[in-house]
Structures are given as structure tokens and as C-alpha cells.
Design a protein around this motif. Structure first.
Motif, mmCIF file in Angstrom:
data_model
loop_
_atom_site.group_PDB
_atom_site.id
_atom_site.type_symbol
_atom_site.label_atom_id
_atom_site.label_comp_id
_atom_site.label_asym_id
_atom_site.label_seq_id
_atom_site.Cartn_x
_atom_site.Cartn_y
_atom_site.Cartn_z
ATOM 1 N N TYR A 48 -37.645 -38.570 31.385
ATOM 2 C CA TYR A 48 -38.651 -37.675 31.961
ATOM 3 C C TYR A 48 -39.362 -38.387 33.089
ATOM 4 C CZ TYR A 48 -37.828 -35.635 27.392
ATOM 5 O OH TYR A 48 -37.241 -35.117 26.285
ATOM 6 N N ASN A 68 -40.507 -28.876 27.550
ATOM 7 C CA ASN A 68 -41.136 -29.319 26.291
ATOM 8 C C ASN A 68 -42.653 -29.258 26.319
ATOM 9 O OD1 ASN A 68 -38.645 -29.948 25.063
ATOM 10 N ND2 ASN A 68 -38.590 -31.916 26.190
ATOM 11 N N ILE A 122 -44.734 -31.307 27.746
ATOM 12 C CA ILE A 122 -45.297 -32.637 27.497
ATOM 13 C C ILE A 122 -45.897 -33.168 28.774
ATOM 14 C CG2 ILE A 122 -44.805 -34.981 26.720
ATOM 15 C CD1 ILE A 122 -42.378 -33.847 25.252
ATOM 16 N N LYS A 124 -47.116 -35.780 21.509
ATOM 17 C CA LYS A 124 -46.859 -34.645 20.630
ATOM 18 C C LYS A 124 -45.912 -33.667 21.327
ATOM 19 C CE LYS A 124 -51.248 -34.853 18.133
ATOM 20 N NZ LYS A 124 -52.477 -34.119 17.760
ATOM 21 N N THR A 125 -44.892 -33.288 20.598
ATOM 22 C CA THR A 125 -43.919 -32.308 21.089
ATOM 23 C C THR A 125 -43.792 -31.196 20.067
ATOM 24 O OG1 THR A 125 -42.040 -33.402 20.062
ATOM 25 C CG2 THR A 125 -42.676 -34.182 22.243
ATOM 26 N N ASN A 126 -42.928 -30.247 20.377
ATOM 27 C CA ASN A 126 -42.699 -29.167 19.425
ATOM 28 C C ASN A 126 -42.083 -29.664 18.126
ATOM 29 O OD1 ASN A 126 -43.667 -27.395 21.350
ATOM 30 N ND2 ASN A 126 -41.633 -26.981 22.233
#
Length: 505
Positions: A77, A97, A99, A120-122
Motif C-alpha cells: 500500500y 480497504n 485504511i 484496523k481493517t474489515n
């Protein structure tokens, strides 16, 4: 706390410190090697972007991932931050995402480089390693933006977490095993000391000095300690037994001396009482005459006989006391005065004077030429006393036949021989004839004597560093050979022989 436990704890503590240092070093190097490739690839990817100058606008920079990048198979990323306009531009993966990388505060000289973050992500929190590059204006050098290149390092973190668990658990297991094995080895190593303690306690309780510590295993420090303790116990046992034997011998000595002194004292007291009774009788004056003359004659004969007995017993007591005094000096460590002496004149003088002693057997002086020209280091008086003891002994136990005095020479020793054809003795009794008050004959009254002469002779021989050789057989006589070491020091120009009365001992 026992020595065994203290040794085990010391060993375990040292091992724990060593394991901590080792585990930290292992974790540090594994961590560094695990992230080394990822960090290098993040830096290369960040340097591959063409950052447009501020005057052209940062937002026009293409943030697409290079498909020829080594991150093609990784979650990768990119995020571009414009500090001047407050605009954040992200790559497509971050937009999908939802983020955002944490943005560090803008500073004149910010310390960026590599940062770890839990985002924190899904799917929950994911570990990221982010490489941050500040962007400066080429004109005035002011900070205008920030380029962030990140990659998911969840697998690396999981690997390092597993490594930490492995290191901690293996260290604990090693410590537990080391403590157990150390306790066992310490017990095995200190087991000889346990045997030493048990043996000494057994000796203390039972007073049995013959107990020894069993020697097992190699001859290390503890093995040498056990060996030394066994030698010490042997010496203590020998000393204790020697003291015990000395105490028993002293009791026998006192008992025998008392017995020997009681006999002459009883004789003297009986004769004195007889004299008192004889001379206390009174005669009736009317019956005087021939009776008085006969009574006086009888009194005179009885008195004379009693006086002879008293004189003989007094001489016997004097001899016994002199013998006891000589042995007391020997026990007290008395050192006689010695000088270099020619041996031939001493032996010839003894032979001449021995011929004047009362005896029943024939007295012979054999070949003494072996002594000619040789000398000894000793005391003339005691050497004469030594010879008289053996000669008088031969006279005493030789009722008929002959006694001969001769000499031989062998290597560095002179041998003086006293040989008789007397009653002899059982060869089994030879080891005991030098004991005090020992008499080879079964009955003490069979021959006159104190039983101390040969004990004194043995002391004189020992003081002159000599030895005695005895050959005997019952009813065939005895042969005594006195061996004295030759003194090879220069002989004095003249030696004066002095007379002595020691032949009366």
C-alpha cells in the motif's frame, strides 16, 4: 540450606542468565534477518516513484504499484500526504480497504524512516511495516509532503511471536531439566561426603576406630579427601590402640613391680620380727649359766641368718629400684651422652670382669679380633651394662657346660656374641623376652631376677641404633648377637677407659 541445594541454585542461576542472553541474541538476529528483505524492498519501491515538484502539484503523482516490483505477491500500500493543502492521496488497495496510515506530525526535521503499526481493517487488526519518506521543496527546503509505503507483515509477526514462545518455553524446560539434573549430579558428587558423615557419626556413637570410609569413583578432590581421612583414621586407631596398650602395660608394670617389691619387704619384715622376738626373751637369773650361753649362741646364729636375708633382699630391692629408674628414664626420653669409642677395649674389660662373677658353667673368651680397629658411637658405661646383662643371664640359665664371648664383623656392623649351653627356651617365647617382667620359665621363683634386665638391654641397643639377634632351642642353649653400627669418624688420639659398677644391675 544444604550445599547440594546451594550448588544447584548457583548452577541454575548461571544457566538462566546465559539462556536469557542467548535468547535475546537469537531473537534480535532473527528479527533483523526477517525484516531485512522487506525493508529493502519498501525502500526501493519508495524510491521508484517520480515525485513531482510542489509547483506542479503533489496530487498529480502516480501511486500505482509497479508490477515489476518484488511486492507483486505481497499486500502493498502507498499513501501520499500533502502537508500544505491537507490532502491525502492513497493507492487503490488502501481505498478499497478503507485504511489510512497514521500520519506523523509535520516537523522541520522529522525523524521518519521505518515504523510499525497495528491498523484496523474489515478483517480486524493487521500488522504493517511502513517506510516514510519526507518530501521537501527544492527551492527553500521546506517540508511539503510525506510519502508512505507499507506492507503487511502479519506472517513475520506471527513467526516472531512463535519464536518468542519457543525461546521462552525451551528456556524454562532447560532450566527445569538443568535444576533436576544438577540436583542429581550434586547429590552424586557429594555422596562421598555423605559417607564421610555417616562413618564419622558411626565412630562417634560406637567408638569403633576400625571403620573406614568406602572409596568409590575416581580419585578426584573428594576421592583424595576420603583417602586422606582413611589414613588419618588409621593413624588415630594406631595411636588409640597404642595408648590403650600402654595403659594396660603400665597397669601390668605397676602390678608386677608391686609383686616384686612385696616379696623382699615381706622377708625383711619377717626377719626383723624374728629378731625382736629372739632378743626380747628374758632369762630367770636362778637358771643362768650354761642355758644363757646356749641361748646366746642360738640368738647369734638366728640373728646372723636374719641379717644375711635382710642384706640379700635389700640388694635385690636396690637392683629392682635401679632397673625401674633406668626404664623410667627410657620412658621419659632420656638421652644418654655418647662419644666415639673403640669397641675392643670395652669388650675385653667386660670379659675380664665377667670371669670374676660367681657361676657354675665354664667361662670362655673367644676370638675378639673382629673388633680390632673399629669404633662405635655410644656410651661406655651403658655398653658395659648391656654386655653384663646378657652374660649374667647366660650364667643364670646355664647350670653346667660353658658360656663364650666372641665377636664378628659384617659390612658396616660389629656383632658381639654371647653363646651358652644352658636350658634355652621355646623359640615362640623370643618375641616376648624383652617385655618388662616377662620370664621365660613358667615359675617366677625358679630363677632369681626381676625380669627387667632384657628390657633395659633393648633400650640401650635402641639408643645405640643397634639390633639383637636371638637363636635358641630348649635344652640346647641360646645365642645372642648384639649388632652395633660402626662409627667411621676419626678416632681420638687417646681414650681413657673408666671402670663402672653397672655389671651389678
Amino acid at each position: 540450606m544444604t550445599i547440594r541445594l546451594r550448588l544447584t541454585l548457583w548452577f541454575s542461576g548461571i544457566l538462566a542468565a546465559a539462556l536469557i542472553v542467548l535468547c535475546v541474541a537469537i531473537y534480535f538476529f532473527v528479527n533483523m534477518n526477517t525484516y531485512a528483505d522487506t525493508k529493502e524492498q519498501l525502500r526501493d519501491q519508495a524510491e521508484s516513484y517520480d515525485i513531482v515538484k510542489y509547483e506542479n502539484g503533489l496530487n498529480q503523482t502516480d501511486l500505482n504499484i509497479k508490477r515489476n516490483s518484488p511486492f507483486y505477491e505481497k499486500d502493498f500500500y502507498v499513501q501520499l500526504v500533502n502537508y500544505k493543502e491537507g490532502i491525502i492521496k492513497t493507492s487503490g488497495e488502501l481505498q478499497v480497504n478503507g485504511i489510512k496510515f497514521p500520519i506523523p506530525e509535520a516537523k522541520t526535521n522529522p525523524d521518519y524512516d521505518y515504523k510499525k503499526a497495528e491498523l484496523k481493517t474489515n478483517e480486524g487488526e493487521v500488522a504493517f511495516l511502513i517506510y516514510q519518506v519526507p518530501i521537501h521543496n527544492n527551492t527553500d527546503g521546506t517540508l511539503i509532503g510525506l510519502l508512505q509505503v507499507g506492507a503487511v507483515v502479519a506472517s513475520e509477526e506471527n513467526y516472531l511471536a512463535g519464536l518468542r514462545v519457543i525461546l521462552i518455553m525451551s528456556s524454562l524446560i532447560c532450566l527445569l531439566l538443568a535444576f533436576t539434573i544438577g540436583l542429581f549430579l550434586a547429590r552424586k558428587a557429594l555422596q562421598p561426603i555423605e559417607r564421610v558423615i555417616r562413618t564419622t557419626e558411626q565412630i562417634q556413637v560406637g567408638s569403633d576406630l576400625s571403620v573406614r570410609i568406602p572409596i568409590e569413583g575416581p580419585k578426584d578432590e573428594i576421592g583424595r579427601l576420603v583417602y586422606t581421612l582413611n589414613i588419618m583414621l588409621s593413624r588415630i586407631e594406631m595411636a588409640y590402640n597404642g595408648l590403650d596398650e600402654s595403659y594396660k602395660a603400665q597397669r601390668r608394670f605397676v602390678s608386677d613391680a608391686s609383686h616384686e617389691l612385696r616379696t623382699p619387704l615381706t622377708t625383711i619384715r619377717g626377719n626383723i620380727e624374728l629378731l625382736q622376738r629372739v632378743w626380747s626373751k628374758t632369762i630367770d637369773p636362778e637358771k643362768a649359766g650354761d642355758i644363757v650361753l646356749a641361748l646366746d649362741t642360738q640368738r647369734w646364729e638366728l640373728s646372723n641368718e636374719a641379717m644375711q636375708d635382710i642384706s640379700a633382699e635389700a640388694r635385690r630391692m636396690s637392683t629392682l629400684v635401679n632397673d625401674l629408674l633406668a626404664l623410667a628414664r627410657a620412658d621419659a626420653g632420656y638421652e644418654m651422652e655418647k662419644t666415639t669409642l673403640p669397641m675392643l677395649p670395652i669388650v675385653e674389660e667386660v670379659g675380664r670382669r665377667a670371669g670374676l662373677l660367681p657361676r657354675n658353667a665354664e667361662w670362655r673368651i673367644g676370638d675378639l679380633s673382629a673388633l680390632n680397629g673399629y669404633q662405635v658411637y655410644g656410651n661406655a658405661d651403658y655398653l658395659q651394662q648391656l654386655l653384663f646383662i646378657f652374660i649374667e643371664n647366660a650364667f643364670k640359665y646355664t647350670p653346667s657346660g660353658w658360656i663364650e664371648l666372641s665377636a664378628i664383623h659384617k659390612e658396616n656392623q660389629l656383632g658381639i656374641i654371647i653363646k651358652d649351653t644352658g636350658i634355652g627356651m621355646n623359640p615362640e617365647e623370643v618375641p616376648h623376652i624383652f617385655d618388662r617382667f616377662y620370664r621365660a620359665d613358667e615359675s617366677r621363683g625358679k630363677t632369681v631376677g626381676t625380669g627387667l634386665g632384657l628390657s633395659i638391654a633393648k633400650w640401650i641397643i635402641d639408643e645405640h641404633r643397634g639390633s639383637i639377634e636371638v637363636t635358641t632351642m630348649e635344652e640346647e642353649g641360646s645365642t645372642f648377637v648384639i649388632w652395633l653400627p660402626i662409627d667411621f669418624s676419626p678416632q681420638p688420639a687417646s681414650i681413657i677407659m673408666e671402670g663402672t659398677d653397672r655389671n651389678e644391675v
